[in-house]
Design a protein around this motif. Sequence first.
Motif: not given
Length: 232
Positions: A79-84, A90-104
Motif C-alpha cells: 500500500n502507498a498513502r495517496v497523501e504522500s 519509494t513511490f515518487a517516480e511511480s506516482a509521477k508517471s507509472m500509475r495503474a488500475i487494479i481491477p477487483a
Amino acid sequence: MCRCFAADLDWDAIAEQFSVDKDEVDSAELPQPSYNITPKQTIGIVAQGRDGRRHLADAYWSLIPAWSQSKELAYPTYNARVESACTKPTFAESAKSMRAIIPASGYYEFHGRKPYYFHAPDNATLYLAGLFSWWRGEQQSAWLLTSTILTCQAVDGPATVHNRMPLLVPHNLTDAWLDRSIDGASLMPDMQNNGTELSRNLAYHEVAAFNASDDGRRLIRPLAQIDVPSLF
C-alpha cells in the motif's frame, strides 16, 4: 489500508473496457479467480507503456523501486498513502508517471480481527488506484513488474470499519490516471475527492474469519447468512 482483496474477473472484458489489444492478452497467464489475494501474490493490472499503448499484465503485489538492491524491503510496500506517494522516495517516480488500475471484485478491511467485505452495490468491477515499477536484482535477471495499491482516509460507512481504504478510480478519470504524460501530482487532489465519493456508495458486510490458505466465493458470504450447526 488494503491487504486482501477478491478478483473473479473476465480478463477479456477488462481488456476491452480499457482498449487493450486482445492479441496481447493471454488469460492463462493472468491470475486465476481468487477471493483471498494477499501481498506478494500475483495480481492483474492495467497500465500504459512507454509506447502509449495500454497493457493488461500480471504483477507482483508489493512495489519494488528500480533502485532497490533487494526484493525484500525493510518496510511493507503493498500500500502507498495517496497523501504522500508523490514525495516518498519509494513511490515518487511511480506516482509521477507509472500509475495503474487494479481491477477487483471487492476488498476486505478488518475491524480488529473481524473481516468485512466491500463491493459495488451492483457487483460491478472496482478500479483500485495503483502504481507500478519495474525491478530486477541483477543485470542478467529478468525484469519483474511490481505494483502497489493507493489508500486514502476512510469516510462514512467504511470509516466505521477501518480508518483507511483503497482509493477508487472514477470511470471519468481512468484515461488521465493511466496517461504517463500527465504528472501524478496534478491528479491526486481530484482523485482523492472523486474516489472518496465513490466509496461512500459501497456496500459492505461482515464475513467469517478465514485463514491464508482459504479461498472460494464462500469467503464473501455475509456472516449473518452462515448457518450455525444445531446441537439437537
